[in-house]
Design a protein around this motif. Structure first.
Motif, PDB file in Angstrom:
ATOM      1  N   MET A   1       0.854  -1.194   0.000  1.00 33.36           N
ATOM      2  CA  MET A   1       0.000   0.000   0.000  1.00 33.36           C
ATOM      3  C   MET A   1       0.886   1.238   0.000  1.00 33.36           C
ATOM      4  SD  MET A   1      -2.972   1.067   2.700  1.00 33.36           S
ATOM      5  CE  MET A   1      -3.838  -0.445   2.336  1.00 33.36           C
ATOM      6  N   ALA A   2       0.608   2.200  -0.840  1.00 33.82           N
ATOM      7  CA  ALA A   2       1.452   3.379  -0.962  1.00 33.82           C
ATOM      8  C   ALA A   2       1.261   4.298   0.228  1.00 33.82           C
ATOM      9  CB  ALA A   2       1.093   4.126  -2.253  1.00 33.82           C
ATOM     10  N   PRO A   3       2.294   5.040   0.642  1.00 32.82           N
ATOM     11  CA  PRO A   3       2.171   6.008   1.709  1.00 32.82           C
ATOM     12  C   PRO A   3       1.139   7.051   1.358  1.00 32.82           C
ATOM     13  CG  PRO A   3       4.483   5.551   1.227  1.00 32.82           C
ATOM     14  CD  PRO A   3       3.675   4.901   0.170  1.00 32.82           C
ATOM     15  N   SER A   4       0.554   7.665   2.409  1.00 35.17           N
ATOM     16  CA  SER A   4      -0.549   8.591   2.196  1.00 35.17           C
ATOM     17  C   SER A   4      -0.082   9.981   1.802  1.00 35.17           C
ATOM     18  CB  SER A   4      -1.389   8.683   3.472  1.00 35.17           C
ATOM     19  OG  SER A   4      -0.575   9.081   4.561  1.00 35.17           O
TER      20      SER A   4
ATOM     21  N   GLU B   1       5.798   4.667   5.996  1.00 34.39           N
ATOM     22  CA  GLU B   1       5.030   3.544   6.525  1.00 34.39           C
ATOM     23  C   GLU B   1       3.676   3.445   5.831  1.00 34.39           C
ATOM     24  OE1 GLU B   1       5.016   6.317   8.727  1.00 34.39           O
ATOM     25  OE2 GLU B   1       6.468   5.918  10.317  1.00 34.39           O
ATOM     26  N   SER B   2       3.308   2.247   5.448  1.00 30.79           N
ATOM     27  CA  SER B   2       1.983   2.027   4.889  1.00 30.79           C
ATOM     28  C   SER B   2       0.984   1.857   6.023  1.00 30.79           C
ATOM     29  CB  SER B   2       1.973   0.776   4.006  1.00 30.79           C
ATOM     30  OG  SER B   2       2.167  -0.390   4.797  1.00 30.79           O
ATOM     31  N   THR B   3      -0.295   2.020   5.710  1.00 31.55           N
ATOM     32  CA  THR B   3      -1.344   1.848   6.720  1.00 31.55           C
ATOM     33  C   THR B   3      -1.326   0.434   7.280  1.00 31.55           C
ATOM     34  OG1 THR B   3      -2.750   3.511   5.660  1.00 31.55           O
ATOM     35  CG2 THR B   3      -3.826   1.915   7.112  1.00 31.55           C
TER      36      THR B   3
ATOM     37  N   SER C   1       6.585  -2.150   6.735  1.00 34.35           N
ATOM     38  CA  SER C   1       6.338  -1.270   5.601  1.00 34.35           C
ATOM     39  C   SER C   1       7.298  -1.560   4.460  1.00 34.35           C
ATOM     40  CB  SER C   1       6.477   0.197   6.043  1.00 34.35           C
ATOM     41  OG  SER C   1       6.063   1.064   5.016  1.00 34.35           O
TER      42      SER C   1
END
Length: 312
Positions: A1-4, A23-25, A309
């Motif tokens: 999952m990509a960082p926000s 860090e990813s969720t 992550s």
């Protein structure tokens, strides 16, 4: 999952790029949950001892009295039975501790990201570029700590099981929730008052150690040893800062359900009958026993979140 957040966010105060949030969720939630589960399995008996010492209002003068405070009705049982008597309310503890750590350790980075994206320049202008980052981390921790009161009912049930099991009188969880309702949030104000400075000190102390002791510009690049030292700094600061209000909170929560005693009354009685030192009851055991528990879980979360992550 990509960082926000985007990989390069400009700092309004210095016009320099802010480090990427890596860090990813999923990593945040998984790392925090793993830390909470490990903490529960290793340290639940320690937590029970600390809570019972904080709830004790009598003077402990000898080993027999100490055993009575710690093991209650099991004080004279064999060693094995006394040990397992330190696991009351394990179901509540499991629910509370894992949710708490996921919320706190996994949630703080989201608040930090928001503050960093929108207010990093304000923090740097107010506190200086070198101090602003650490204080931003601490502020994010404080805000997430205040919101922790949503989990208060689970904490109340856990503490009562640990310190005052007679309060249940054979009632199950659903019956207690139905009977007490929002009464399970009794002491929420004192909990928020304790969590705000406590979480500020936890995340701020850790960030300060990484910033000033190890001169890290990217906190996620800390080694396991650096995370460990930073976790000791943060957890020790948190326990000392929050100790007085933690004692008040615990005494409000460990009463029988029908006793409606305000925090102000608890403080008044403590000052009147026990003196100011009562606000620091259990602090030494907490630093010696609960301190390592908090250090352990915080260190594990700070180490695992970047690790997970990088694997996802």
């Amino acid at each position: 999952m990509a960082p926000s957040l985007p990989a390069a966010v400009k700092n309004a105060a210095t016009d320099k790029p802010i480090e990427a949030i890596r860090e990813s969720t999923s990593a945040r939630l998984l790392g925090a949950g793993t830390a909470g589960l490990a903490e529960l399995l290793v340290f639940h008996p320690v937590d029970t001892i600390a809570k019972r010492l904080m709830s004790n209002q009598t003077r402990v003068a000898n080993l027999t009295q100490f055993n009575s405070v710690i093991f209650k009705s099991h004080a004279h049982d064999p060693v094995t039975q006394r040990f397992f008597s330190l696991f009351p309310g394990l179901g509540y503890a499991a629910s509370y501790k894992i949710l708490q750590r996921v919320y706190k350790y996994g949630g703080q980075p989201f608040v930090r990201d928001y503050l960093q994206q929108n207010y990093r320049g304000d923090f740097d202008r107010t506190f200086g570029a070198s101090n602003g980052k650490a204080i931003l981390h601490a502020t994010a921790g404080s805000l997430i700590g205040i919101g922790e009161i949503v989990l208060l009912p689970l904490d109340v049930l856990k503490i009562k099981r640990q310190t005052n099991p007679e309060a249940f009188r054979g009632r199950g969880v659903l019956r207690i929730v139905g009977d007490e309702g929002f009464g399970l949030y009794r002491g929420w104000g004192w909990t928020a008052a304790r969590n705000a400075p406590g979480s500020f000190a936890l995340f701020g102390g850790s960030a300060a150690a990484k910033q000033y002791l190890f001169q890290l510009s990217d906190y996620n690049s800390a080694t396991w040893y650096q995370n460990f030292v930073a976790s000791i700094a943060g957890s020790s600061a948190s326990l000392i800062v929050s100790a007085p209000l933690d004692v008040v909170k615990t005494r409000i929560q460990n009463r029988n359900f029908e006793i409606k005693e305000s925090g102000a009354k608890v403080i008044s009685n403590m000052l009147r009958y026990e003196g100011p030192s009562a606000f620091f009851k259990g602090l030494v055991p907490k630093l010696l026993m609960t301190g390592p528990k908090l250090t352990f879980s915080f260190w594990l979360a700070q180490t695992l979140i970047p690790l997970f992550s990088g694997m996802m």
